[in-house]
Design a protein around this motif. Sequence first.
Motif, mmCIF file in Angstrom:
data_model
loop_
_atom_site.group_PDB
_atom_site.id
_atom_site.type_symbol
_atom_site.label_atom_id
_atom_site.label_comp_id
_atom_site.label_asym_id
_atom_site.label_seq_id
_atom_site.Cartn_x
_atom_site.Cartn_y
_atom_site.Cartn_z
ATOM 1 N N ILE A 208 0.846 -1.198 0.000
ATOM 2 C CA ILE A 208 0.000 0.000 0.000
ATOM 3 C C ILE A 208 0.880 1.247 0.000
ATOM 4 C CG2 ILE A 208 -1.691 1.308 1.355
ATOM 5 C CD1 ILE A 208 -2.915 -1.386 2.153
ATOM 6 N N TRP A 219 -11.054 3.693 -6.925
ATOM 7 C CA TRP A 219 -11.713 3.527 -5.629
ATOM 8 C C TRP A 219 -13.211 3.274 -5.744
ATOM 9 C CZ3 TRP A 219 -9.176 2.088 -1.726
ATOM 10 C CH2 TRP A 219 -7.905 2.576 -1.417
ATOM 11 N N LEU A 225 -11.482 -3.574 1.178
ATOM 12 C CA LEU A 225 -10.045 -3.821 1.080
ATOM 13 C C LEU A 225 -9.622 -4.623 2.310
ATOM 14 C CD1 LEU A 225 -7.183 -3.387 -0.090
ATOM 15 C CD2 LEU A 225 -7.085 -1.247 1.222
ATOM 16 N N THR A 227 -6.439 -6.105 4.199
ATOM 17 C CA THR A 227 -4.992 -6.046 4.312
ATOM 18 C C THR A 227 -4.597 -6.597 5.675
ATOM 19 O OG1 THR A 227 -3.065 -4.594 4.053
ATOM 20 C CG2 THR A 227 -5.019 -3.640 5.105
ATOM 21 N N GLN A 236 -4.916 4.110 7.182
ATOM 22 C CA GLN A 236 -6.226 3.477 7.357
ATOM 23 C C GLN A 236 -7.340 4.511 7.219
ATOM 24 O OE1 GLN A 236 -6.739 0.871 10.754
ATOM 25 N NE2 GLN A 236 -4.618 0.184 10.672
ATOM 26 N N ILE A 239 -7.909 5.594 3.603
ATOM 27 C CA ILE A 239 -8.614 4.589 2.804
ATOM 28 C C ILE A 239 -10.112 4.611 3.100
ATOM 29 C CG2 ILE A 239 -8.905 2.091 2.485
ATOM 30 C CD1 ILE A 239 -5.828 1.883 2.854
ATOM 31 N N THR A 240 -10.479 4.680 4.364
ATOM 32 C CA THR A 240 -11.914 4.683 4.703
ATOM 33 C C THR A 240 -12.606 5.951 4.193
ATOM 34 O OG1 THR A 240 -11.352 5.546 6.915
ATOM 35 C CG2 THR A 240 -11.646 3.165 6.705
ATOM 36 N N GLN A 245 -14.746 -0.151 2.744
ATOM 37 C CA GLN A 245 -14.677 -0.839 4.026
ATOM 38 C C GLN A 245 -13.289 -1.466 4.166
ATOM 39 O OE1 GLN A 245 -17.595 -3.922 4.627
ATOM 40 N NE2 GLN A 245 -16.798 -4.491 6.638
ATOM 41 N N LEU A 246 -12.618 -1.185 5.257
ATOM 42 C CA LEU A 246 -11.254 -1.675 5.468
ATOM 43 C C LEU A 246 -11.245 -2.741 6.555
ATOM 44 C CD1 LEU A 246 -8.185 -1.340 4.904
ATOM 45 C CD2 LEU A 246 -8.152 0.349 6.755
ATOM 46 N N CYS A 248 -8.532 -5.368 8.542
ATOM 47 C CA CYS A 248 -7.118 -5.634 8.781
ATOM 48 C C CYS A 248 -6.955 -6.968 9.507
ATOM 49 C CB CYS A 248 -6.489 -4.511 9.602
ATOM 50 S SG CYS A 248 -6.416 -2.931 8.722
#
Length: 257
Positions: A208, A219, A225, A227, A236, A239-240, A245-246, A248
């Motif tokens: 990333i 996007w 995503l 990760t 983070q 990205i949001t 939706q992230l 981890c």
Amino acid sequence: MTQRNTQQRRYYIIEQIALNGEVSVEQLSAELNTSEVTIRKDLNILENEGKLLRRYGGAIRLPSHTTEQLVSQYKQAIAKLASQLIKNNSRIIIDSGNTTSALIPMLTEKKNLLVMTNSLKIANQLLTLEPEPTLLMPGGTWDPTSESFQGKIAEQVLECYDFDQLFIGADGLDLAHGTTSFHELLTLSQAMANNAHQVIVMLEADKIGRKIPNIELTWDKIDILITDDRLDKTIQKQITKCGVQLLCATLQESEDI
């Protein structure tokens, strides 16, 4: 330096990696008297053969065995988290790639899956599952660099189906634009995204921030995503803010497999 044949060129690249630890596309192009496009293809093939690791603008020596093990564990953790999003009776696409292929062993408990993939490696993995999913392949033109089928025929076949989810990897992620790829054949990945209700990108945290010229999925095409937890908190939040939706994954998740 006079232009060399393919075998000589790739031997030279491996030799330079061993001596210097890294090489650049621009440098190799000048030294070998060949185009940057040809050098990128050489580097992609050598990476697939396990002889180097691609980085933006070139390649580096393979990491130590300990580092490779850690990378593998993060792929497994990401795959474990991704598998939890798949329900019985789902129709899914799994794109070619090492991270996406780590998802296959996690599907043993899923029932009545219909899976399309453009990768022979993933197709063979799917046929070892019990229960065995319904397998679809799009056909098209075989691309040795990505070890997958590509092209217009594959895209046309995709348009005949309606999928619940797409699971796709990437070579990098540009925080301003979306996923990026060393590969210049992008249209099949984009067709996959257009024919899936939910697009899930599987990507290790160390990729990333990589800015590679080829933008694969913007996007607005990405829903989730996945990760790993090495990702910086500031990134983070970035990205949001893109409406994605992230998720981890932690190494604990790979240990629980």
